[in-house]
Design a protein around this motif. Structure first.
Motif, PDB file in Angstrom:
ATOM      1  N   PHE A 165       0.820  -1.215   0.000  1.00 37.52           N
ATOM      2  CA  PHE A 165       0.000   0.000   0.000  1.00 37.52           C
ATOM      3  C   PHE A 165       0.852   1.262   0.000  1.00 37.52           C
ATOM      4  O   PHE A 165       0.494   2.253  -0.629  1.00 37.52           O
ATOM      5  N   CYS A 198       1.895   1.630  -3.445  1.00 40.13           N
ATOM      6  CA  CYS A 198       0.745   2.003  -4.257  1.00 40.13           C
ATOM      7  C   CYS A 198       0.516   3.516  -4.222  1.00 40.13           C
ATOM      8  O   CYS A 198       0.307   4.149  -5.258  1.00 40.13           O
ATOM      9  N   PHE A 199       0.563   4.092  -3.040  1.00 44.98           N
ATOM     10  CA  PHE A 199       0.232   5.506  -2.912  1.00 44.98           C
ATOM     11  C   PHE A 199       1.424   6.433  -3.167  1.00 44.98           C
ATOM     12  O   PHE A 199       1.257   7.653  -3.116  1.00 44.98           O
ATOM     13  N   THR A 200       2.580   5.883  -3.462  1.00 48.23           N
ATOM     14  CA  THR A 200       3.729   6.734  -3.801  1.00 48.23           C
ATOM     15  C   THR A 200       4.110   6.619  -5.279  1.00 48.23           C
ATOM     16  O   THR A 200       5.048   7.284  -5.702  1.00 48.23           O
ATOM     17  N   ARG A 201       3.425   5.803  -6.056  1.00 48.74           N
ATOM     18  CA  ARG A 201       3.707   5.666  -7.489  1.00 48.74           C
ATOM     19  C   ARG A 201       2.903   6.699  -8.260  1.00 48.74           C
ATOM     20  O   ARG A 201       1.826   7.111  -7.852  1.00 48.74           O
ATOM     21  N   HIS A 202       3.424   7.099  -9.409  1.00 52.67           N
ATOM     22  CA  HIS A 202       2.766   8.123 -10.215  1.00 52.67           C
ATOM     23  C   HIS A 202       2.091   7.555 -11.456  1.00 52.67           C
ATOM     24  O   HIS A 202       1.179   8.178 -11.985  1.00 52.67           O
ATOM     25  N   TRP A 231       0.395   1.888  -9.957  1.00 55.90           N
ATOM     26  CA  TRP A 231      -0.604   2.094  -8.909  1.00 55.90           C
ATOM     27  C   TRP A 231      -1.572   0.913  -8.860  1.00 55.90           C
ATOM     28  O   TRP A 231      -1.880   0.384  -7.792  1.00 55.90           O
ATOM     29  N   MET A 259      -1.930  -1.770  -5.857  1.00 54.81           N
ATOM     30  CA  MET A 259      -3.253  -1.813  -5.208  1.00 54.81           C
ATOM     31  C   MET A 259      -3.776  -3.245  -5.208  1.00 54.81           C
ATOM     32  O   MET A 259      -4.308  -3.722  -4.193  1.00 54.81           O
TER      33      MET A 259
END
Length: 77
Positions: free
Chosen positions: A13, A16-20, A25, A29
């Motif tokens: 996670f 997931c929330f640090t990928r652009h 993502w 996820m």
């Protein structure tokens, strides 16, 4: 094992929330959601196994149950 699953899920996670990019993502996820499912099952399994009786009772324990007394606690190998 369940703690390793938990750490891996949290790590998925975080990634997931640090990928652009949308692909990364989505991949992380999916990995995180599968990790949540696997981690939940691992913790439930540990809880059930910790409270379960042995697979079979000895004759002495069966006799105690018939008398209304609880079976003796035996150490698990």
């Amino acid at each position: 094992m369940r703690w390793l699953l938990l750490v891996s899920t949290v790590f998925a996670f975080v990634l997931c929330f640090t990928r652009h990019s949308a692909g990364a993502w989505g991949f992380w996820m999916l990995a995180g959601l599968l990790g949540v499912f696997a981690t939940t099952l691992a913790f439930v399994h540990a809880r059930i196994a910790g409270n379960a009786r042995e697979a079979s009772l000895s004759e002495y324990d069966l006799k105690r149950l018939r008398e209304g007394k609880p079976p003796l606690r035996h150490e698990r190998p």
